[in-house]
Structure formats: C-alpha cells, structure tokens
Design a protein around this motif. Structure first.
Motif, PDB file in Angstrom:
ATOM      1  N   ALA A 217     -27.224  14.887 -44.485  1.00 17.26           N
ATOM      2  CA  ALA A 217     -26.677  13.587 -44.893  1.00 17.26           C
ATOM      3  C   ALA A 217     -27.609  12.882 -45.870  1.00 17.26           C
ATOM      4  O   ALA A 217     -28.831  12.865 -45.674  1.00 17.26           O
ATOM      5  CB  ALA A 217     -26.446  12.701 -43.672  1.00 17.26           C
ATOM      6  N   THR A 218     -27.033  12.288 -46.910  1.00 22.34           N
ATOM      7  CA  THR A 218     -27.823  11.489 -47.849  1.00 22.34           C
ATOM      8  C   THR A 218     -27.486  10.002 -47.743  1.00 22.34           C
ATOM      9  O   THR A 218     -28.255   9.161 -48.198  1.00 22.34           O
ATOM     10  CB  THR A 218     -27.616  11.957 -49.296  1.00 22.34           C
ATOM     11  OG1 THR A 218     -26.232  11.850 -49.651  1.00 22.34           O
ATOM     12  CG2 THR A 218     -28.073  13.401 -49.462  1.00 22.34           C
ATOM     13  N   PHE A 219     -26.335   9.686 -47.174  1.00 24.06           N
ATOM     14  CA  PHE A 219     -25.958   8.308 -46.860  1.00 24.06           C
ATOM     15  C   PHE A 219     -25.563   8.263 -45.386  1.00 24.06           C
ATOM     16  O   PHE A 219     -24.702   9.048 -44.962  1.00 24.06           O
ATOM     17  CB  PHE A 219     -24.760   7.836 -47.702  1.00 24.06           C
ATOM     18  CG  PHE A 219     -25.084   7.529 -49.136  1.00 24.06           C
ATOM     19  CD1 PHE A 219     -25.174   6.204 -49.578  1.00 24.06           C
ATOM     20  CD2 PHE A 219     -25.283   8.546 -50.056  1.00 24.06           C
ATOM     21  CE1 PHE A 219     -25.465   5.920 -50.900  1.00 24.06           C
ATOM     22  CE2 PHE A 219     -25.572   8.274 -51.386  1.00 24.06           C
ATOM     23  CZ  PHE A 219     -25.676   6.956 -51.809  1.00 24.06           C
ATOM     24  N   VAL A 220     -26.180   7.380 -44.592  1.00 23.69           N
ATOM     25  CA  VAL A 220     -25.791   7.206 -43.195  1.00 23.69           C
ATOM     26  C   VAL A 220     -25.278   5.784 -43.008  1.00 23.69           C
ATOM     27  O   VAL A 220     -25.871   4.828 -43.490  1.00 23.69           O
ATOM     28  CB  VAL A 220     -26.942   7.520 -42.218  1.00 23.69           C
ATOM     29  CG1 VAL A 220     -27.249   9.008 -42.229  1.00 23.69           C
ATOM     30  CG2 VAL A 220     -28.197   6.727 -42.544  1.00 23.69           C
ATOM     31  N   ARG A 221     -24.167   5.662 -42.276  1.00 19.12           N
ATOM     32  CA  ARG A 221     -23.465   4.396 -42.119  1.00 19.12           C
ATOM     33  C   ARG A 221     -23.711   3.863 -40.707  1.00 19.12           C
ATOM     34  O   ARG A 221     -23.040   4.247 -39.765  1.00 19.12           O
ATOM     35  CB  ARG A 221     -21.967   4.592 -42.370  1.00 19.12           C
ATOM     36  CG  ARG A 221     -21.662   5.361 -43.661  1.00 19.12           C
ATOM     37  CD  ARG A 221     -20.167   5.613 -43.841  1.00 19.12           C
ATOM     38  NE  ARG A 221     -19.568   6.298 -42.706  1.00 19.12           N
ATOM     39  CZ  ARG A 221     -19.480   7.619 -42.572  1.00 19.12           C
ATOM     40  NH1 ARG A 221     -19.985   8.420 -43.494  1.00 19.12           N
ATOM     41  NH2 ARG A 221     -18.900   8.152 -41.516  1.00 19.12           N
ATOM     42  N   VAL A 222     -24.673   2.984 -40.571  1.00 15.89           N
ATOM     43  CA  VAL A 222     -25.131   2.538 -39.251  1.00 15.89           C
ATOM     44  C   VAL A 222     -24.715   1.081 -39.016  1.00 15.89           C
ATOM     45  O   VAL A 222     -24.984   0.221 -39.851  1.00 15.89           O
ATOM     46  CB  VAL A 222     -26.659   2.677 -39.129  1.00 15.89           C
ATOM     47  CG1 VAL A 222     -27.144   2.185 -37.776  1.00 15.89           C
ATOM     48  CG2 VAL A 222     -27.075   4.134 -39.363  1.00 15.89           C
ATOM     49  N   GLY A 223     -24.077   0.832 -37.879  1.00 17.22           N
ATOM     50  CA  GLY A 223     -23.609  -0.518 -37.581  1.00 17.22           C
ATOM     51  C   GLY A 223     -24.203  -1.085 -36.316  1.00 17.22           C
ATOM     52  O   GLY A 223     -25.090  -1.924 -36.336  1.00 17.22           O
ATOM     53  N   SER A 224     -23.717  -0.611 -35.165  1.00 17.98           N
ATOM     54  CA  SER A 224     -24.087  -1.220 -33.890  1.00 17.98           C
ATOM     55  C   SER A 224     -25.584  -1.140 -33.612  1.00 17.98           C
ATOM     56  O   SER A 224     -26.141  -2.012 -32.940  1.00 17.98           O
ATOM     57  CB  SER A 224     -23.308  -0.573 -32.739  1.00 17.98           C
ATOM     58  OG  SER A 224     -23.574   0.818 -32.651  1.00 17.98           O
ATOM     59  N   SER A 225     -26.257  -0.133 -34.128  1.00 12.16           N
ATOM     60  CA  SER A 225     -27.693  -0.015 -33.881  1.00 12.16           C
ATOM     61  C   SER A 225     -28.485  -1.143 -34.526  1.00 12.16           C
ATOM     62  O   SER A 225     -29.604  -1.433 -34.114  1.00 12.16           O
ATOM     63  CB  SER A 225     -28.215   1.335 -34.384  1.00 12.16           C
ATOM     64  OG  SER A 225     -27.714   2.387 -33.594  1.00 12.16           O
ATOM     65  N   PHE A 226     -27.925  -1.775 -35.539  1.00  7.18           N
ATOM     66  CA  PHE A 226     -28.550  -2.965 -36.111  1.00  7.18           C
ATOM     67  C   PHE A 226     -28.413  -4.163 -35.185  1.00  7.18           C
ATOM     68  O   PHE A 226     -29.344  -4.960 -35.033  1.00  7.18           O
ATOM     69  CB  PHE A 226     -27.881  -3.323 -37.446  1.00  7.18           C
ATOM     70  CG  PHE A 226     -28.420  -2.602 -38.632  1.00  7.18           C
ATOM     71  CD1 PHE A 226     -29.500  -3.095 -39.348  1.00  7.18           C
ATOM     72  CD2 PHE A 226     -27.833  -1.424 -39.057  1.00  7.18           C
ATOM     73  CE1 PHE A 226     -29.988  -2.438 -40.465  1.00  7.18           C
ATOM     74  CE2 PHE A 226     -28.312  -0.749 -40.173  1.00  7.18           C
ATOM     75  CZ  PHE A 226     -29.392  -1.261 -40.879  1.00  7.18           C
ATOM     76  N   PHE A 227     -27.255  -4.299 -34.559  1.00  4.30           N
ATOM     77  CA  PHE A 227     -26.883  -5.581 -33.963  1.00  4.30           C
ATOM     78  C   PHE A 227     -26.852  -5.617 -32.447  1.00  4.30           C
ATOM     79  O   PHE A 227     -26.764  -6.694 -31.861  1.00  4.30           O
ATOM     80  CB  PHE A 227     -25.516  -6.019 -34.525  1.00  4.30           C
ATOM     81  CG  PHE A 227     -25.495  -6.033 -36.029  1.00  4.30           C
ATOM     82  CD1 PHE A 227     -26.271  -6.939 -36.736  1.00  4.30           C
ATOM     83  CD2 PHE A 227     -24.729  -5.122 -36.735  1.00  4.30           C
ATOM     84  CE1 PHE A 227     -26.274  -6.952 -38.116  1.00  4.30           C
ATOM     85  CE2 PHE A 227     -24.717  -5.130 -38.121  1.00  4.30           C
ATOM     86  CZ  PHE A 227     -25.497  -6.044 -38.815  1.00  4.30           C
ATOM     87  N   ASP A 228     -26.912  -4.462 -31.784  1.00  2.00           N
ATOM     88  CA  ASP A 228     -26.975  -4.474 -30.326  1.00  2.00           C
ATOM     89  C   ASP A 228     -28.291  -5.083 -29.860  1.00  2.00           C
ATOM     90  O   ASP A 228     -29.315  -4.969 -30.521  1.00  2.00           O
ATOM     91  CB  ASP A 228     -26.866  -3.049 -29.769  1.00  2.00           C
ATOM     92  CG  ASP A 228     -25.441  -2.529 -29.821  1.00  2.00           C
ATOM     93  OD1 ASP A 228     -24.548  -3.293 -30.201  1.00  2.00           O
ATOM     94  OD2 ASP A 228     -25.233  -1.349 -29.506  1.00  2.00           O
ATOM     95  N   GLU A 229     -28.263  -5.705 -28.708  1.00  2.00           N
ATOM     96  CA  GLU A 229     -29.491  -6.273 -28.155  1.00  2.00           C
ATOM     97  C   GLU A 229     -30.536  -5.193 -27.920  1.00  2.00           C
ATOM     98  O   GLU A 229     -31.715  -5.397 -28.091  1.00  2.00           O
ATOM     99  CB  GLU A 229     -29.177  -7.005 -26.849  1.00  2.00           C
ATOM    100  CG  GLU A 229     -28.414  -8.300 -27.051  1.00  2.00           C
ATOM    101  CD  GLU A 229     -29.150  -9.281 -27.946  1.00  2.00           C
ATOM    102  OE1 GLU A 229     -30.368  -9.473 -27.761  1.00  2.00           O
ATOM    103  OE2 GLU A 229     -28.520  -9.838 -28.857  1.00  2.00           O
TER     104      GLU A 229
END
Length: 237
Positions: A217-229
């Motif tokens: 992978a050269t682009f990873v799309r990360v969401g919840s790992s930023f914002f979870d407590e």
C-alpha cells in the motif's frame, strides 16, 4: 471535540505502526501516505488533526467535503480525497474541488468526470478483489479492458488501484486480497500507459493498514484510529 492529548497519542501510535510495518517489509516509510478519513468528526476536530501536521483528508460525502474545504479555504496545504461512491449528477459539483478520487469503477462515470473536469483528475480504479456483492468496483478479470476503455478521456489520470477488504477478513484473507491488488497494479504499471501509470495502491483502513503496507500500500485511509479514545489494535502479521 477530541482532547488534544488523546489525538496526539493516537497519531503517534499510527505513525509508529506505519514505521514498524515498513521496517518489517523493508520499505521506506516515505513511500506510504497517511490519509485521515475525517468523515465522522466535525470541522474543529478535523482542524486539530491538521494542526498536528496531517495534510491529506478524506470524505465519503460530497456535502461534508465541500463544507470542510470551505472551512479550510485559507489552508492551501491540504490534499482532498473523495473516497465515496460518486453519482454522475453530482460530479460537476465536486470533481474540481478534490485532488484524488478513489472510486472510479465505470465508463459512464469516467465520461462525466472527463466532461466536467477543469484539470486532470487523479483517480484510483476501485477493484472488488474480494468478490463481495455488497461492494462496488470492477472485477479483477475486467480490469484490463476497463483501463483500455479510459484512454479516450483526456482529463483522467489513473494513478493506481483501490480496494477494501471484508470487515471480518482474517489475516490470511487480508494478505491474499492486498497482494492480489498489488499484482494487478504491477500488471497495469508494466504497460507504461501515459494516462494510467498505476504506480499507487490505495488500500488499508484502521483495522488492517499494517497488513496493507506489508503488501505494498502507498496510500492508507485511516479514520477511527485517529479519533477513538483508545486506538484499536491493528494486525501486522
């Protein structure tokens, strides 16, 4: 709004995971671009992410992306990614507002993008590697023909391929799906097509980005790992 201390800790953990995954795969960490999928948070929380040095943001709804882009109108450093399904009737409203589109999967949509674009649009072809009926994307067998059909569109550049793994996929299944997309990418890349260089791979989300990195992978799309407590554990086997 997320506490600044929690956000810093989460970003540090993500960076460490990317670093480790790259080391285990003998890859340069600079070869992986982290995208923050900010669809679940408001403008102020997104600003906190940007303030921590994250410059690639992704949304899956047109209205949310346009709202956030207006909020950040004085910040030219942000790269905007649209990662959702895009209806043809909405193409004219958003296509010139983004830097990357991650879900190109049919010729009619490509034609509308080409018609409305005022610049060359960097697109990822969405490939349904897993074969899930619930997922969009061209089939692996149809990919070569689909890429050939895009040669007539002057405003589209196929920078790479994108896929999503099933939510409940185990480690073995994840490796298979991501490695197969990498194989397809290399086949497309070897054709040396000016309109479809296919150098990039957009794959991996919060639950599986380490596995995706291990498979190219050269682009990873990360969401919840930023914002979870507390950041969820992610596989790296």
């Amino acid at each position: 709004m997320l506490l600044e201390q929690t956000l810093k800790k989460n970003i540090q953990k993500i960076d460490e995971n990317i670093q480790t995954a790259c080391e285990l795969s003998n890859r340069d960490v600079e070869s992986v671009q982290l995208i923050c999928v900010s669809k679940s948070v408001d403008n102020d929380s997104t600003k906190q992410v940007v303030d921590q040095g994250i410059t690639h943001l992704a949304e899956n709804r047109m209205e949310k992306l346009l709202e956030k882009k207006e909020f950040f109108k004085d910040n030219p450093t942000i790269n905007w990614h649209f990662i959702g399904n895009l209806q043809r009737r909405k193409v004219k409203l958003i296509i010139n507002e983004i830097d990357y589109f991650h879900a190109l999967d049919n010729v009619k949509l490509a034609s509308e993008i080409d018609k409305r674009a005022e610049k060359k649009i960097k697109c990822f072809i969405q490939v349904n590697v897993s074969g899930e009926e619930s997922k969009q994307g061209v089939t692996p067998d149809a990919l070569e023909e689909f890429i050939d059909s895009l040669s007539v569109f002057e405003n589209i550049v196929i920078v790479g391929l994108m896929t999503m793994a099933p939510y409940d996929a185990n480690s073995e299944e994840l490796h298979h799906i991501f490695s197969e997309l990498n194989r397809l990418k290399k086949v497309s890349e070897d054709k040396n097509l000016a309109y479809a260089p296919c150098h990039e791979l957009s794959m991996g989300m919060s639950r599986d980005y380490c596995v995706a990195i291990s498979e190219g992978a050269t682009f990873v799309r990360v969401g919840s790992s930023f914002f979870d407590e507390e950041e969820k554990e992610v596989g790296n086997s």
